[in-house]
Design a protein around this motif. Sequence first.
Motif, PDB file in Angstrom:
ATOM      1  N   LEU A   1      19.498 -37.142  81.699  1.00 28.36           N
ATOM      2  CA  LEU A   1      20.019 -36.384  82.880  1.00 28.36           C
ATOM      3  C   LEU A   1      19.047 -35.317  82.978  1.00 28.36           C
ATOM      4  N   ASN A   2      18.787 -34.995  84.259  1.00 25.39           N
ATOM      5  CA  ASN A   2      17.997 -33.764  84.448  1.00 25.39           C
ATOM      6  C   ASN A   2      18.911 -32.782  84.570  1.00 25.39           C
ATOM      7  N   PRO A   3      18.485 -31.351  84.254  1.00 24.09           N
ATOM      8  CA  PRO A   3      19.496 -30.186  84.324  1.00 24.09           C
ATOM      9  C   PRO A   3      20.095 -30.084  85.556  1.00 24.09           C
ATOM     10  N   ARG A   4      21.518 -29.949  85.510  1.00 24.70           N
ATOM     11  CA  ARG A   4      22.423 -29.768  86.526  1.00 24.70           C
ATOM     12  C   ARG A   4      22.805 -30.970  87.328  1.00 24.70           C
ATOM     13  N   GLU A   5      22.230 -32.275  86.692  1.00 25.46           N
ATOM     14  CA  GLU A   5      22.543 -33.697  87.324  1.00 25.46           C
ATOM     15  C   GLU A   5      24.013 -33.967  86.518  1.00 25.46           C
ATOM     16  N   ASP A   6      24.817 -34.472  87.357  1.00 22.62           N
ATOM     17  CA  ASP A   6      26.150 -35.146  86.948  1.00 22.62           C
ATOM     18  C   ASP A   6      25.841 -36.400  86.288  1.00 22.62           C
ATOM     19  N   CYS A   7      26.605 -36.947  85.498  1.00 25.37           N
ATOM     20  CA  CYS A   7      26.716 -38.209  84.644  1.00 25.37           C
ATOM     21  C   CYS A   7      27.742 -39.007  85.576  1.00 25.37           C
ATOM     22  N   GLN A   8      27.266 -40.000  86.323  1.00 27.18           N
ATOM     23  CA  GLN A   8      28.105 -40.703  87.293  1.00 27.18           C
ATOM     24  C   GLN A   8      29.327 -41.327  86.653  1.00 27.18           C
ATOM     25  N   PRO A   9      28.915 -41.954  85.422  1.00 28.32           N
ATOM     26  CA  PRO A   9      30.453 -42.439  84.729  1.00 28.32           C
ATOM     27  C   PRO A   9      31.264 -41.386  84.490  1.00 28.32           C
ATOM     28  N   CYS A  10      30.806 -40.220  83.938  1.00 32.60           N
ATOM     29  CA  CYS A  10      31.625 -39.228  83.554  1.00 32.60           C
ATOM     30  C   CYS A  10      32.499 -38.621  84.846  1.00 32.60           C
ATOM     31  N   VAL A  11      31.781 -38.570  86.037  1.00 28.37           N
ATOM     32  CA  VAL A  11      32.352 -38.219  87.181  1.00 28.37           C
ATOM     33  C   VAL A  11      33.444 -38.967  87.769  1.00 28.37           C
ATOM     34  N   ASP A  12      33.102 -40.291  87.867  1.00 25.32           N
ATOM     35  CA  ASP A  12      34.119 -41.268  88.136  1.00 25.32           C
ATOM     36  C   ASP A  12      35.484 -41.372  87.157  1.00 25.32           C
TER      37      ASP A  12
END
Length: 56
Positions: free
Chosen positions: A27-38
Amino acid sequence: MAAKQTPPGESPQCWQHAHDRSIHRRLNPREDCQPCVDHMRNGCPTLTPKKPSRWW
């Protein structure tokens, strides 16, 4: 680093994402992990069963 076995009462996804740094390394800096967000929004659907309590 190999992922450790999920302890009883923990979500396998939460445990793996918390203890395996290679998952978030791409992941890039300050990019959210989509599985974690979900997972945060919808909760933990799969929990490893806890061992029965033998207190009494």
